[in-house]
Design a protein around this motif. Structure first.
Motif, PDB file in Angstrom:
ATOM      1  N   MET A 147       0.832  -1.199   0.000  1.00 49.52           N
ATOM      2  CA  MET A 147       0.000   0.000   0.000  1.00 49.52           C
ATOM      3  C   MET A 147       0.863   1.244   0.000  1.00 49.52           C
ATOM      4  N   LEU A 148       0.337   2.294  -0.591  1.00 44.79           N
ATOM      5  CA  LEU A 148       1.062   3.555  -0.646  1.00 44.79           C
ATOM      6  C   LEU A 148       0.683   4.406   0.532  1.00 44.79           C
ATOM      7  N   SER A 149       1.669   5.051   1.108  1.00 47.28           N
ATOM      8  CA  SER A 149       1.378   5.929   2.231  1.00 47.28           C
ATOM      9  C   SER A 149       0.846   7.241   1.733  1.00 47.28           C
ATOM     10  N   GLY A 150      -0.236   7.717   2.332  1.00 46.50           N
ATOM     11  CA  GLY A 150      -0.787   9.020   2.004  1.00 46.50           C
ATOM     12  C   GLY A 150      -0.099  10.046   2.842  1.00 46.50           C
ATOM     13  N   ASN A 180     -12.803  19.837 -11.253  1.00 45.01           N
ATOM     14  CA  ASN A 180     -14.251  19.706 -11.308  1.00 45.01           C
ATOM     15  C   ASN A 180     -14.735  18.298 -10.992  1.00 45.01           C
ATOM     16  N   ALA A 181     -13.817  17.364 -10.814  1.00 47.80           N
ATOM     17  CA  ALA A 181     -14.189  15.977 -10.565  1.00 47.80           C
ATOM     18  C   ALA A 181     -14.724  15.794  -9.147  1.00 47.80           C
ATOM     19  N   THR A 182     -15.540  14.774  -8.949  1.00 46.71           N
ATOM     20  CA  THR A 182     -16.048  14.448  -7.613  1.00 46.71           C
ATOM     21  C   THR A 182     -15.366  13.202  -7.058  1.00 46.71           C
ATOM     22  N   GLU A 183     -14.681  12.442  -7.947  1.00 46.39           N
ATOM     23  CA  GLU A 183     -13.966  11.247  -7.511  1.00 46.39           C
ATOM     24  C   GLU A 183     -12.631  11.157  -8.241  1.00 46.39           C
ATOM     25  N   TYR A 184     -11.703  10.395  -7.664  1.00 46.21           N
ATOM     26  CA  TYR A 184     -10.405  10.182  -8.305  1.00 46.21           C
ATOM     27  C   TYR A 184      -9.929   8.767  -8.015  1.00 46.21           C
ATOM     28  N   GLN A 185      -9.461   8.079  -9.059  1.00 44.38           N
ATOM     29  CA  GLN A 185      -8.937   6.729  -8.878  1.00 44.38           C
ATOM     30  C   GLN A 185      -7.430   6.805  -8.654  1.00 44.38           C
ATOM     31  N   VAL A 186      -6.979   6.308  -7.533  1.00 47.80           N
ATOM     32  CA  VAL A 186      -5.578   6.387  -7.131  1.00 47.80           C
ATOM     33  C   VAL A 186      -4.682   5.616  -8.085  1.00 47.80           C
ATOM     34  N   GLU A 187      -3.561   6.226  -8.452  1.00 52.10           N
ATOM     35  CA  GLU A 187      -2.570   5.586  -9.298  1.00 52.10           C
ATOM     36  C   GLU A 187      -1.260   5.417  -8.523  1.00 52.10           C
ATOM     37  N   LYS A 188      -0.373   4.608  -9.043  1.00 59.47           N
ATOM     38  CA  LYS A 188       0.913   4.366  -8.403  1.00 59.47           C
ATOM     39  C   LYS A 188       1.674   5.685  -8.254  1.00 59.47           C
ATOM     40  N   GLY A 189       2.193   5.944  -7.073  1.00 58.09           N
ATOM     41  CA  GLY A 189       2.948   7.163  -6.819  1.00 58.09           C
ATOM     42  C   GLY A 189       2.125   8.268  -6.172  1.00 58.09           C
ATOM     43  N   ASP A 190       0.800   8.109  -6.170  1.00 62.83           N
ATOM     44  CA  ASP A 190      -0.053   9.122  -5.548  1.00 62.83           C
ATOM     45  C   ASP A 190       0.010   9.045  -4.026  1.00 62.83           C
ATOM     46  N   ASN A 232     -13.346  10.458   3.156  1.00 60.56           N
ATOM     47  CA  ASN A 232     -13.108   9.065   2.785  1.00 60.56           C
ATOM     48  C   ASN A 232     -12.870   8.148   3.976  1.00 60.56           C
ATOM     49  N   LYS A 233     -13.089   8.695   5.187  1.00 62.05           N
ATOM     50  CA  LYS A 233     -12.954   7.910   6.422  1.00 62.05           C
ATOM     51  C   LYS A 233     -11.581   7.243   6.538  1.00 62.05           C
ATOM     52  N   LEU A 234     -10.527   8.048   6.264  1.00 67.28           N
ATOM     53  CA  LEU A 234      -9.157   7.563   6.367  1.00 67.28           C
ATOM     54  C   LEU A 234      -8.525   8.063   7.653  1.00 67.28           C
ATOM     55  N   SER A 235      -7.787   7.214   8.311  1.00 62.82           N
ATOM     56  CA  SER A 235      -7.085   7.585   9.540  1.00 62.82           C
ATOM     57  C   SER A 235      -5.590   7.657   9.273  1.00 62.82           C
ATOM     58  N   ALA A 236      -4.874   8.453  10.080  1.00 60.87           N
ATOM     59  CA  ALA A 236      -3.425   8.548   9.953  1.00 60.87           C
ATOM     60  C   ALA A 236      -2.828   7.156  10.089  1.00 60.87           C
ATOM     61  N   PRO A 237      -1.833   6.809   9.258  1.00 58.95           N
ATOM     62  CA  PRO A 237      -1.075   7.658   8.329  1.00 58.95           C
ATOM     63  C   PRO A 237      -1.664   7.764   6.924  1.00 58.95           C
ATOM     64  N   TYR A 238      -2.987   7.619   6.774  1.00 61.19           N
ATOM     65  CA  TYR A 238      -3.687   7.866   5.516  1.00 61.19           C
ATOM     66  C   TYR A 238      -3.175   7.007   4.360  1.00 61.19           C
ATOM     67  N   ALA A 239      -3.135   5.707   4.580  1.00 59.64           N
ATOM     68  CA  ALA A 239      -2.662   4.793   3.538  1.00 59.64           C
ATOM     69  C   ALA A 239      -3.691   4.675   2.420  1.00 59.64           C
ATOM     70  N   ILE A 240      -3.228   4.768   1.173  1.00 55.33           N
ATOM     71  CA  ILE A 240      -4.076   4.590   0.000  1.00 55.33           C
ATOM     72  C   ILE A 240      -3.373   3.631  -0.949  1.00 55.33           C
ATOM     73  N   TYR A 241      -4.095   3.087  -1.929  1.00 55.96           N
ATOM     74  CA  TYR A 241      -3.504   2.088  -2.814  1.00 55.96           C
ATOM     75  C   TYR A 241      -4.013   2.279  -4.239  1.00 55.96           C
ATOM     76  N   PRO A 242      -3.216   1.855  -5.240  1.00 53.30           N
ATOM     77  CA  PRO A 242      -3.617   1.993  -6.640  1.00 53.30           C
ATOM     78  C   PRO A 242      -4.959   1.319  -6.904  1.00 53.30           C
TER      79      PRO A 242
END
Length: 264
Positions: A1-4, A31-41, A61-71
């Motif tokens: 997983m990628l760290s946010g 102007n977008a309301t959503e975004y699909q996470v890509e590698k490196g984001d 998005n109900k994310l808690s620290a350290p805000y991990a996100i994934y592609p």
């Protein structure tokens, strides 16, 4: 997983702001309301490009620290209209409570530079900035001021890898000033090539960035007034003592010289 965006208990991940090409949807992010996470984001880089506070994106998005996100993960960039309508209906007839619960980024947008009546209203609202809440963002910026004194040594460019703001050179320690009233949504050095950076949110559409500071004098969540001393000019993240200054509208870079008043 990628760290946010990192919590304040661990080093923040390093990303490069100028590499907008890593975002295939970069031009639509404002102007977008959503975004699909890509590698490196990272959560912070997505927030910056889409014109948001990373803490708002984490909350939405109900994310808690350290805000991990994934592609492949789909993140909401705005509060849903449905949620906003529920709040208004529930609080009908109680103006102060409605205001206190309005989202930071309401769906309805208003353009920069509207009537003088609106400007006066904003001025009154901003008198006690230290007690303001997220719902107190004005509809538009009523006053832009130069962020520092010095010589403009770098101009804005529309090219993909061009300068996304302007560079102003002067001596180390020269005061860096808030270009407009707003809330500090980021302070730190997690962006490669930008050194000690401050980002201020002014409306639901406008953000400004102040890079390469020697010293930062404000904290995240502080409300600042136009012309307030927020940092000292330095050379962090660069080989020259200067301020790199950006204005973003709905996540898109715009030429600061179009907004700043003419110098005397």
């Amino acid at each position: 997983m990628l760290s946010g965006c990192s919590s304040r208990h661990a080093p923040a991940p390093v990303v490069t702001l100028s590499e907008a090409r890593t975002f295939k949807q970069f031009k639509e992010l404002g102007n977008a309301t959503e975004y699909q996470v890509e590698k490196g984001d990272t959560l912070f880089s997505i927030a910056w490009y889409s014109g948001n506070d990373y803490k708002d994106l984490a909350r939405i998005n109900k994310l808690s620290a350290p805000y991990a996100i994934y592609p492949g993960q789909v993140l909401k960039l705005r509060e849903s209209n449905k949620k906003s309508k529920k709040v208004v209906t529930k609080r009908s007839g109680q103006t102060s409570k409605i205001k206190a619960n309005q989202p930071v980024d309401p769906p309805k947008k208003q353009a920069y530079g509207e009537s003088k009546t609106a400007q006066k209203s904003t001025t009154v609202t901003k008198k006690n900035t230290q007690r303001m809440t997220a719902s107190d963002f004005p509809a538009q910026v009523t006053e832009w001021t130069w962020p520092t004194r010095g010589k403009v040594v770098g101009q804005f460019s529309l090219s993909e890898q061009g300068n996304k703001g302007i560079d102003i050179a002067n001596s180390s320690g020269t005061p860096i000033l808030a270009s407009a009233a707003g809330k500090v949504v980021y302070t730190g050095n997690a962006l490669r090539g930008f050194g000690n950076l401050i980002i201020i949110k002014h409306t639901d559409a406008y953000l400004t960035a102040y890079a390469h500071n020697r010293k930062i004098l404000v904290k995240e969540q502080d409300w600042v007034r136009p012309g307030q001393h927020i940092a000292e000019m330095g050379s962090s993240g660069t080989s020259q003592t200067m301020l790199h200054f950006e204005i973003r509208y709905k996540g898109k870079s715009v030429d600061p010289l179009r907004f700043l008043p003419n110098r005397p």
